[in-house]
Design a protein around this motif. Structure first.
Motif, short mmCIF file in Angstrom:
data_model
loop_
_atom_site.label_atom_id
_atom_site.label_comp_id
_atom_site.label_asym_id
_atom_site.label_seq_id
_atom_site.Cartn_x
_atom_site.Cartn_y
_atom_site.Cartn_z
N ARG A 157 0.81 -1.21 0.00
CA ARG A 157 0.00 0.00 0.00
C ARG A 157 0.85 1.27 0.00
O ARG A 157 0.31 2.38 0.02
N SER A 158 2.18 1.12 0.01
CA SER A 158 3.05 2.29 0.15
C SER A 158 2.88 3.27 -1.00
O SER A 158 2.85 4.49 -0.80
N ASP A 159 2.78 2.79 -2.24
CA ASP A 159 2.62 3.68 -3.39
C ASP A 159 1.29 4.43 -3.31
O ASP A 159 1.22 5.63 -3.66
N TRP A 160 0.26 3.75 -2.86
CA TRP A 160 -1.06 4.38 -2.70
C TRP A 160 -0.99 5.50 -1.66
O TRP A 160 -1.49 6.61 -1.89
N ILE A 161 -0.31 5.23 -0.56
CA ILE A 161 -0.13 6.24 0.48
C ILE A 161 0.71 7.40 -0.05
O ILE A 161 0.42 8.57 0.21
N ASN A 162 1.74 7.07 -0.83
CA ASN A 162 2.62 8.10 -1.38
C ASN A 162 1.87 9.08 -2.27
O ASN A 162 2.10 10.29 -2.21
N ARG A 163 0.96 8.57 -3.09
CA ARG A 163 0.23 9.44 -4.01
C ARG A 163 -0.67 10.41 -3.25
O ARG A 163 -0.92 11.53 -3.70
N LYS A 164 -1.18 10.00 -2.10
CA LYS A 164 -2.06 10.87 -1.33
C LYS A 164 -1.30 11.84 -0.41
O LYS A 164 -1.71 12.99 -0.24
N THR A 165 -0.20 11.35 0.16
CA THR A 165 0.46 12.10 1.23
C THR A 165 1.86 12.60 0.87
O THR A 165 2.40 13.46 1.58
N GLY A 166 2.46 12.04 -0.17
CA GLY A 166 3.85 12.33 -0.48
C GLY A 166 4.82 11.56 0.38
O GLY A 166 6.04 11.67 0.20
N LEU A 167 4.32 10.76 1.31
CA LEU A 167 5.15 9.99 2.23
C LEU A 167 5.19 8.53 1.79
O LEU A 167 4.59 8.15 0.78
N ILE A 168 5.90 7.72 2.54
CA ILE A 168 5.88 6.28 2.32
C ILE A 168 5.31 5.62 3.58
O ILE A 168 5.12 6.28 4.60
N LEU A 169 5.03 4.33 3.50
CA LEU A 169 4.54 3.61 4.68
C LEU A 169 5.75 3.22 5.52
O LEU A 169 6.53 2.35 5.16
N ASP A 170 5.90 3.88 6.65
CA ASP A 170 7.06 3.66 7.51
C ASP A 170 6.67 4.00 8.94
O ASP A 170 5.81 4.87 9.17
N PRO A 171 7.29 3.34 9.94
CA PRO A 171 6.99 3.64 11.34
C PRO A 171 7.28 5.07 11.75
O PRO A 171 6.79 5.54 12.79
N TYR A 172 8.07 5.78 10.95
CA TYR A 172 8.45 7.16 11.20
C TYR A 172 7.24 8.07 11.41
O TYR A 172 7.24 8.96 12.26
N PHE A 173 6.19 7.86 10.64
CA PHE A 173 5.07 8.81 10.60
C PHE A 173 4.02 8.48 11.66
O PHE A 173 3.99 7.39 12.22
N SER A 174 3.13 9.43 11.91
CA SER A 174 2.26 9.36 13.08
C SER A 174 1.17 8.31 12.98
O SER A 174 0.72 7.78 14.01
N ALA A 175 0.69 8.00 11.79
CA ALA A 175 -0.53 7.18 11.65
C ALA A 175 -0.43 5.84 12.36
O ALA A 175 -1.33 5.45 13.10
N THR A 176 0.68 5.12 12.13
CA THR A 176 0.79 3.80 12.76
C THR A 176 1.01 3.93 14.27
O THR A 176 0.63 3.03 15.03
N LYS A 177 1.56 5.02 14.72
CA LYS A 177 1.74 5.24 16.15
C LYS A 177 0.37 5.46 16.82
O LYS A 177 0.12 4.95 17.92
N ILE A 178 -0.48 6.23 16.15
CA ILE A 178 -1.84 6.44 16.68
C ILE A 178 -2.56 5.11 16.80
O ILE A 178 -3.17 4.80 17.84
N ALA A 179 -2.50 4.32 15.72
CA ALA A 179 -3.18 3.02 15.73
C ALA A 179 -2.66 2.13 16.84
O ALA A 179 -3.43 1.43 17.52
#
Length: 490
Positions: free
Chosen positions: A116-138
């Motif tokens: 799903r990383s490319d899909w996330i990248n197109r929306k956010t400019g980011l990649i799927l990585d523990p660095y970002f807040s979303a997975t920390k919130i979850a």
């Protein structure tokens, strides 16, 4: 006189600085922030400690400046990004320690959903990585007992550190953030400029948790009168690297800066165009003013100054960071020693959360100076990794503006110029992160009419030009690339 108060809440310390309208520092205060490592790969902060330190630093800086609240035109806030706090709206108490941007506890989730990383990248400019807040919130919602149900009922609030401090400064009156911090959560669509419902569903984050998203210069409310003796307007918020971009006056497309603190972050202004990287850089919001976003490419290095902290606190090779310059200068080279500081994985352009740090090339003659110099050189080599990716994605910069605590080290700054083979420019004010937050607050307060006013205030302190032969720089960098490949997990 009318002055500006900047709150700079970073990964390893909290600072408050009072600036005059010309960007001159009048007074400052700082407190070191303890780090918590509950298990390997976990990095946490005490959010309550962050708040009490922030309040104390702000009061101390005001006292040292001799100014009262009535003489402060506005407060600007800048912060370590991605670090995640969830708190109870009624009590204002965090439900858990803050999960820091360096934390890797959600690596397994990211690997499981790598498709799903490319899909996330197109929306956010980011990649799927523990660095970002979303997975920390979850993770917090799923691991703190009752948290998810409470979030669904609207009882909890999420914020990056700016939101947390804004909430506390306003006595819970404002739950908001700015576009730059929102853009680092992996929940914010950088094209539509709103929280993305599909991303919220994917990560399992209720929208009721999220703050309102405003411009970087906006009306964020006023402080509680009891905090400083009178209310002060809060007029600016930006994540630390975006604030440094503003403090460095990188307002034209193609201008680039790199900040050397706990980590190293390089930001290239790409203007009104969102450029998606083909070299695993991040596409992000540099700043948003008047509802109009300015975009940037960013390269993130997780460990820069943190390597020096490791030399001091973990292996006790030095007693103070200031010793590193003389140690590095005491030898001609590292004799082939390379230190790869992948203590929390590798950031851009590798994005390998499973990589771990290592020292290569040790011999019987290797001493403390060689290891210390290798740690400093690792910062330069990682910067070259980013610069080459930037050149392939957009433009090859002709000079690099640098800032942050590490660049007061002349040896390191010259090493950067040598390894990069371009001029490196250090500004008169190296505390550009705090300065950028102050400038944003000044914009909102009407002290500056435009970004042009701010650009005219920027001054260079020293320009470092390459002294090393290009072939030698290339050979040293090739050794670095070989060392990195040895620590990669794939």
């Amino acid at each position: 006189m009318s002055a500006l108060l900047a709150i700079d809440q970073g990964t390893t310390s909290t600072r408050a600085i009072v600036f005059d309208r010309n960007g001159a520092k009048l007074a400052s205060a700082q407190r070191e922030l303890p780090q918590h490592f509950p298990q390997p790969g976990y990095v946490e902060h005490d959010a309550d400690r962050i708040w009490t330190d922030t309040l104390a630093c702000a009061r101390d800086a005001l006292r040292a400046s001799g100014l009262g609240a009535q003489q402060i035109a506005a407060i600007g806030i800048t912060n370590q990004r991605e670090t995640t706090v969830i708190w109870d709206r009624a009590s204002g108490r965090p439900i858990h320690h803050a999960i820091v941007w360096q934390d890797r506890r959600t690596s397994a989730f990211c690997q499981q959903h790598a498709d799903r990383s490319d899909w996330i990248n197109r929306k956010t400019g980011l990649i799927l990585d523990p660095y970002f807040s979303a997975t920390k919130i979850a993770w917090l919602l799923d691991h703190v007992p009752g948290a998810r149900a409470r979030a669904e009922r609207g009882e909890l609030a999420f914020g990056t550190i700016d939101s947390w401090l804004l909430w506390k400064l306003t006595g819970g009156a404002r739950h908001a953030t700015d576009a730059t911090n929102a853009s680092r959560t992996a929940l914010f669509n950088v094209t539509t400029q709103d929280w993305d419902e599909e991303l919220l569903a994917f990560f399992g984050v209720p929208r009721s948790l999220l703050p309102e998203v405003l411009d970087c210069a906006a009306d964020f409310g006023r402080t509680e009168p009891t905090l400083f003796g009178a209310p002060i307007a809060i007029g600016g918020i930006a994540g630390d690297q975006q604030a440094a971009t503003i403090g460095q006056a990188c307002f034209a497309p193609g201008m680039i800066k790199s900040t050397y603190g706990t980590g190293c972050f390089m930001v290239l202004n790409t203007g009104a165009t969102l450029t998606l990287s083909k070299n695993r850089l991040l596409s992000t919001i540099a700043y948003r003013l008047g509802g109009q976003p300015t975009y940037a490419l960013e390269g993130s290095i997780f460990v820069a100054g943190a390597a020096v902290q490791w030399l001091r606190d973990a292996v006790h090779l030095i007693k103070a960071a200031g010793e590193t310059e003389n140690l590095a200068k005491s030898i001609d080279d590292t004799q082939g020693v390379y230190l790869v500081p992948a203590f929390t994985g590798l950031g851009a352009p590798y994005w390998d959360p499973q990589a771990r740090g290592a020292i290569f090339g040790l011999t019987r003659d290797t001493g403390i100076a060689h290891i210390v110099r290798a740690a400093l050189e690792s910062v330069c080599y990682q910067t070259r990794d980013l610069l080459q990716a930037m050149a392939q994605d957009a433009v090859a910069p002709t000079e690099l503006r640098v800032d942050g605590g590490m660049v007061v080290n002349d040896w390191l700054t010259q090493c950067l110029a040598d390894v990069l083979q371009i001029p490196v420019v250090r500004p008169h004010t190296v505390e550009t992160t705090a300065l950028g937050a102050a400038f944003l607050a000044g914009l909102q307060a009407g002290m500056y009419a435009s970004l042009d006013d701010i650009a005219r205030l920027w001054q260079a302190d020293r320009r470092f030009t390459p002294k090393m032969d290009a072939a030698r720089a290339d050979a040293l960098y090739a050794g670095w690339r070989d060392a990195v490949m040895r620590v990669r997990s794939t």
